[in-house]
Design a protein around this motif. Sequence first.
Motif, PDB file in Angstrom:
ATOM      1  N   THR A  44       4.709  -3.506 -19.388  1.00  0.00           N
ATOM      2  CA  THR A  44       3.638  -4.106 -20.187  1.00  0.00           C
ATOM      3  C   THR A  44       2.289  -3.459 -19.924  1.00  0.00           C
ATOM      4  N   GLN A  45       2.234  -2.615 -18.899  1.00  0.00           N
ATOM      5  CA  GLN A  45       0.954  -2.025 -18.526  1.00  0.00           C
ATOM      6  C   GLN A  45       0.866  -0.534 -18.852  1.00  0.00           C
ATOM      7  N   VAL A  46       1.930   0.022 -19.382  1.00  0.00           N
ATOM      8  CA  VAL A  46       1.926   1.454 -19.654  1.00  0.00           C
ATOM      9  C   VAL A  46       2.498   1.709 -21.046  1.00  0.00           C
ATOM     10  N   ALA A  47       1.871   2.636 -21.789  1.00  0.00           N
ATOM     11  CA  ALA A  47       2.347   3.012 -23.123  1.00  0.00           C
ATOM     12  C   ALA A  47       2.581   4.516 -23.141  1.00  0.00           C
ATOM     13  N   ILE A  48       3.803   4.933 -23.517  1.00  0.00           N
ATOM     14  CA  ILE A  48       4.137   6.362 -23.462  1.00  0.00           C
ATOM     15  C   ILE A  48       4.834   6.851 -24.726  1.00  0.00           C
ATOM     16  N   ILE A  49       4.894   6.033 -25.778  1.00  0.00           N
ATOM     17  CA  ILE A  49       5.635   6.426 -26.971  1.00  0.00           C
ATOM     18  C   ILE A  49       5.000   7.658 -27.614  1.00  0.00           C
ATOM     19  N   GLY A  50       5.795   8.353 -28.417  1.00  0.00           N
ATOM     20  CA  GLY A  50       5.281   9.523 -29.113  1.00  0.00           C
ATOM     21  C   GLY A  50       5.265  10.773 -28.267  1.00  0.00           C
ATOM     22  N   ASN A  51       5.976  10.748 -27.123  1.00  0.00           N
ATOM     23  CA  ASN A  51       6.144  11.933 -26.275  1.00  0.00           C
ATOM     24  C   ASN A  51       7.647  12.152 -26.128  1.00  0.00           C
ATOM     25  N   ASN A  52       8.235  12.891 -27.066  1.00  0.00           N
ATOM     26  CA  ASN A  52       9.688  12.955 -27.178  1.00  0.00           C
ATOM     27  C   ASN A  52      10.378  13.687 -26.027  1.00  0.00           C
ATOM     28  N   LYS A  53       9.631  14.400 -25.223  1.00  0.00           N
ATOM     29  CA  LYS A  53      10.255  15.180 -24.154  1.00  0.00           C
ATOM     30  C   LYS A  53      10.145  14.504 -22.792  1.00  0.00           C
ATOM     31  N   LEU A  54       9.615  13.268 -22.777  1.00  0.00           N
ATOM     32  CA  LEU A  54       9.559  12.532 -21.515  1.00  0.00           C
ATOM     33  C   LEU A  54      10.922  11.929 -21.223  1.00  0.00           C
ATOM     34  N   CYS A  55      11.222  11.755 -19.935  1.00  0.00           N
ATOM     35  CA  CYS A  55      12.494  11.167 -19.538  1.00  0.00           C
ATOM     36  C   CYS A  55      12.293  10.352 -18.270  1.00  0.00           C
ATOM     37  N   GLY A  56      13.320   9.575 -17.925  1.00  0.00           N
ATOM     38  CA  GLY A  56      13.277   8.810 -16.682  1.00  0.00           C
ATOM     39  C   GLY A  56      12.464   7.548 -16.814  1.00  0.00           C
ATOM     40  N   GLY A  57      11.747   7.194 -15.751  1.00  0.00           N
ATOM     41  CA  GLY A  57      10.961   5.973 -15.764  1.00  0.00           C
ATOM     42  C   GLY A  57      11.834   4.742 -15.591  1.00  0.00           C
TER      43      GLY A  57
END
Length: 1006
Positions: A600-613
Motif C-alpha cells: 500500500t506504500q509503494v507503486a511500481i506499475i508501468g515498469n514491465n521489466k521489474l521482477c521479484g518483490g
Amino acid sequence: MWFDTNNKTVAVAAILGNQTDHFALLKFKESISTDPYKTLESWNSSIHFCKWRGITCNPMHQRVIGLNLNKYQLHGSLSPHIGNLTFLRNLDLGNNSFYGEIPKELGKLLQLQYLFLSNNSFVGKIPTNLTYCSNLKYLFMDGNKLVGKIPIEIGSLKKLQMMSIYKNKLTGGIPSSIGNLSFVMQLDFVRNNLEGDIPQAICRLKNLTVLGVGENNLSGTPPSCLYNITSLTIFYMPINNFHGPLPPNMFHTLPNIKQFGIGGNHFSGPIPTFINASSSITHLDMADNNFVGQVPSLGKLKDLYLLNLELNNLGNNSAEDLEFLKPLTNCSKLHGASFDQNNFGGVLPNSIGNLTNELKMLYLGVNMISGKIPAELGRLTGLLSLSLISNHFEGVIPTTFGKFKKLQALSLRNNKLSGDIPHFVGNLSQLYLLDLGDNKFEGNIPPSIGKCQLLQILDLSHNKLRGTIPLEVFNLFSLTNLLDLSHNSLSGSLPKEVGMLKNIDWLDVSENHLSGNIPETIGECISLEYLNLQGNSFNGTIPFSLASHKGMRHLDLSRNQLSGSIPDVMQNISSLEYLNVSFNMLDGEVPTNGVFGNATQVAIIGNNKLCGGISQLHIPPCPIKGRKHTKHHKLRLIAVIVSVVSFLLILSFIITMYWMRKRNQKRSFDSPTIDQLAKISYQELHQGTNGFSPTNLIGSGSFGFVYKANLVSEDHVVAVKVLNLQKKGSHKSFIVECNALKNIRHRNLVKIMTCCSGTDYKGQEFKALVFDYMKNGSLEQWLHPEILNEEHPTTLGLGQRLNVIIDVADALHYLHQECEHLVLHCDLKPNNVLLDDDMVAHVSDFGIARLVLSIGGSSRKDTSSIGIKGTVGYAPPEYGMGSEVSTCGDMYSFGILMLEMLTGRRPTDEVFEDGQNLHNFVAISFPDNLMKILDPHIVSRDVEVAIQDGNRENLIPTIEECLVSLFRIGILCSMESPKERMNIADVTGELNKIKKAFLTGVHAHN
C-alpha cells in the motif's frame, strides 16, 4: 490572654508564633526538590527568618505576612504547613514548577489577601477550603492543570476583586454564586472546558471591567443584561458555542468597551449598525460566526487597532459590499484587518490606498472580488503581510508593489493574474513567503528573486511559466519549508545546485518538461521529507544518494524515463511512507524490505521489466540464473517435468478429497483454522488483568469485553478481548476474527498477537483474543467529548482527523484490493477505530467480517451464520433489505464515519427524525453552508496554533478547501444507491491529494 497588662503573655505568644512560622518555612523548604537560583540558601539558622529571601514580616510582631518567590524556577510540592503562617497576607509562588494538589490547608490563612499560583503544574480540584479566606481580594491560579468544577462556595469571597483561572482543565458550569462577588472587577475563565450557559446572576456585577470566558464549551444565548454592564472594558468570549443575534443597541450600553471578542461562535444576524457608539474600541473580533449583511461604517472608531471579520457571510457579491473600506481611512491606528472568507464582491476601491500606513496586515482572501488590483494599494508601504488569495483578480501585479520594502508575506494564489512575474519582486528583500500559485503567469522565473534571501516558502505552481529554473533560486539558502514550481512548462535540467537547498523540507518540480539526469547532489538536501519529480522527462538511473535522506517520507518519481534498477539502499530509508516509481523504464529485482515490504506504500506499475518483490505487488518472479552446460539443461528439464506431473497428481487428489468432503458435510466453522496463532493460557490472562478486574476494563463490544493487561510472556501492555460465550454468535465471531486477522498485516489494522481457547478456573469454556494495546483508545472517545478522559485534549483538530480518515481508507484499500482474498469488514464505525501512541489509526473488531474466497472462477463468502450485518446507522440501507454484503457496503460505512468525524454528530443523533439522516443532513448544506453543520471544535485546535503563530488569517482558506473536499467524499461514499458510491481506490487517491494540499497550505502559512 494576648492583652495581659504586664505584656509577659504577649512576649510568650510572640515567641511561640515565631517558632510556628520558622518551622512552617523550613517544612516549605523541605518540599522543594530543585532550586536552580539557590534562592533558599539564605533560609538557614545563621540569620533570622524575617531576613530570608522572599520573606516579609510584620515589624512589630515579627510574624510572616508576605512570601514572594515568583519566577525562581522552584520545583517541588507545596507543603501543607504553609497553612500555619496564620498572619500571611500575600502569597506569590507564580511562574515556578510546583506540582501536586493545592493543599486545603490554605483555607486556614484567614488574613490572606493576595494568592498568586499562576503558571505552575498544580493538579486536582480547586480546594473548597480556599473559600474560608474571607479577606481574599486577588486570586490567580491560571496556567495550571486543575480539574473539576468551580466551587459553588466561591461566592462567599465577598471582597474578591480579581479572579483568574485561565488555561486549566476545569469542567462544569459557571456557578450562579459568582453574582455575589459585588466588588469583583476582573473574571478570567478562558481556555478551560466549562460548559452550559452564562448565568444571569453575572449581570449583578456592576463593577466588572474584564470578562473572559473564551475558548470553552459554553453555549446558549448570552443574557441580554450582559450588554448593559456599562463598566465593561474587555468582553472576551471567542471559540464557544454561543448563538443568536446581537442586540441592535448593545454598543450604546457598552460605552467604555475597548476589546470586544466573540469570534468562533454561532452568532448570526447583522452587525449592529450603531457600533460607532463605542468609540473607544481598540480590538474588534467578530470572526468565524454567521453574520450577514453589509459591514456598517466604522470610521468613528479612532483608536481601532485590530479588526477581524473573517469567516462570516458578510456582503452579497454586489458592488456596494466594500464601501465600508472608505470610512476605515479615518482609523489612523489600525494595525491589522482581516475580511477573509466572506461574500464580498465588486472591485477593490482605489480608496484602499488611503488606509493608514500603520497597517501591518491586510487580508481580503477567499471572496468574490474582481477587476484589477488597484495600484493605490502600493501606498501602504508599512504592510508586513498581504493576502488576496482566491478571488477573481485579473491583470498584472501593479508596479507600485515594488514599494513594499517591509513586506514579509505576499499571497496572491488562485486568481486570474497574468503577465510576467515582475522583476521588482527582488526588491522585496524582507519576504519570507511568496505565493503566486494558481494564476496565469507566463514568461521566465525572474533571476532577481535570488535577492529575497529570507524566503522560506516559494510557490509558483500551476501557472504557465517556461524556460529553465534560474540558478539564483537554488542560492536561496533560507528556503526551508517549501519550493513548489510544479504544473508549469519549465524545461532544461534540474541543476546540481539543487543540493545547496540543504534545509528544504518540501521540493516539488512535478508536471513540467524537465529532462536530464536527477542530480546526485539532491542527496545533500538533508532535511528533505517530500520530493515530487513526477510527470517530467528525467532519464538515467535513480541516484543512490536519495538513500541518504534519513527523514524522507514521500518520494514520487513516476511518469519519467528513468532506467536501470531500483537501488537496494532505498529500502534502508526507514522513514519513507510512500514511494511511486510507476511508468518508467526500470528493470531488475524489486527490494522487499523497508517501504517495499508494504504494497500500500509503494507503486511500481508501468515498469514491465521489474521482477521479484513481495507477492502483493503481483509482478513476475525474477528468473533463476541458468548454467551453460547442456547436461545440466537436460537435468533441469527432467526435474521440471517430474515436478509438473507430481503437482498435477497432488492437485487431482486435493480436488477429489475436497468434493468428497463437500458431499458428506458442510464446511464447519467450529473447526477454526487458527493453528498459526500462538496460544496463551487462561492463567496468564487472569493474572495480567488482575482477575479481569473492572478497573482493567477499557471497552465492550457486540460479543464481549476488552481488558487492559500486562502479560509477562509478551513483556508489554496488551488488550484482551474476552468473548461472552453466552451470547448467540460469539463462537462464530471468535473464529471469524481469528481467520480474518491471522494472515493480514497492515500498519492500519489492529495486530492480533495470540489467542486463548480453553476453560476458566470454574471449568467453563473460555475464549479470548490478545491485541496490541492502543493507549489513545477508540475514535469514538475523541469525537464525542462526553466520554473523553482527562488525558485527552478537548477534541481532534482537522489535521489529526484527516490523518485518521486516510489511515482508515488505507486499511480498507488493503482489505478490498491488496489482500490475497477480499475481506469485507462489515462493521466500520468509530468504536472500531483505535488510536496508538502516535495517533495512528488501526481498524479493529473483525468479529463479523466476511472473507471472500475465489474457487474455480466463482467466489463464496467465508463467514459465520451470524445474522448481524453491521451497526445501526453505519450499515448501508440495502443490508436491511436482505442484500448480500459487499465492498459497497463497507464504503457506505466509511462515508458515514467521515461525515460523523466532520460534523461531530452520530448517525443515530436524535435530531434525525422523519426520514432525515446524516447523509441528507450534510448534503442539504453542501457546499455553501458547511460551517453551519461543521463540528465547532474541528478547526479550533488548528486555528489556535495558527493564532499563537500569528497565522490564523492565512491558514483558514486551506482549512476550508480541505473541508469541502472531505465532505464531498463523505457524501459520495454514503449515497443510498450502492452503484453511486465511490470505490476505495478513488477515495485513497483523492485523500492523498487533499493531504498534499493541506500540508502545502500549512507549510505555506507557517
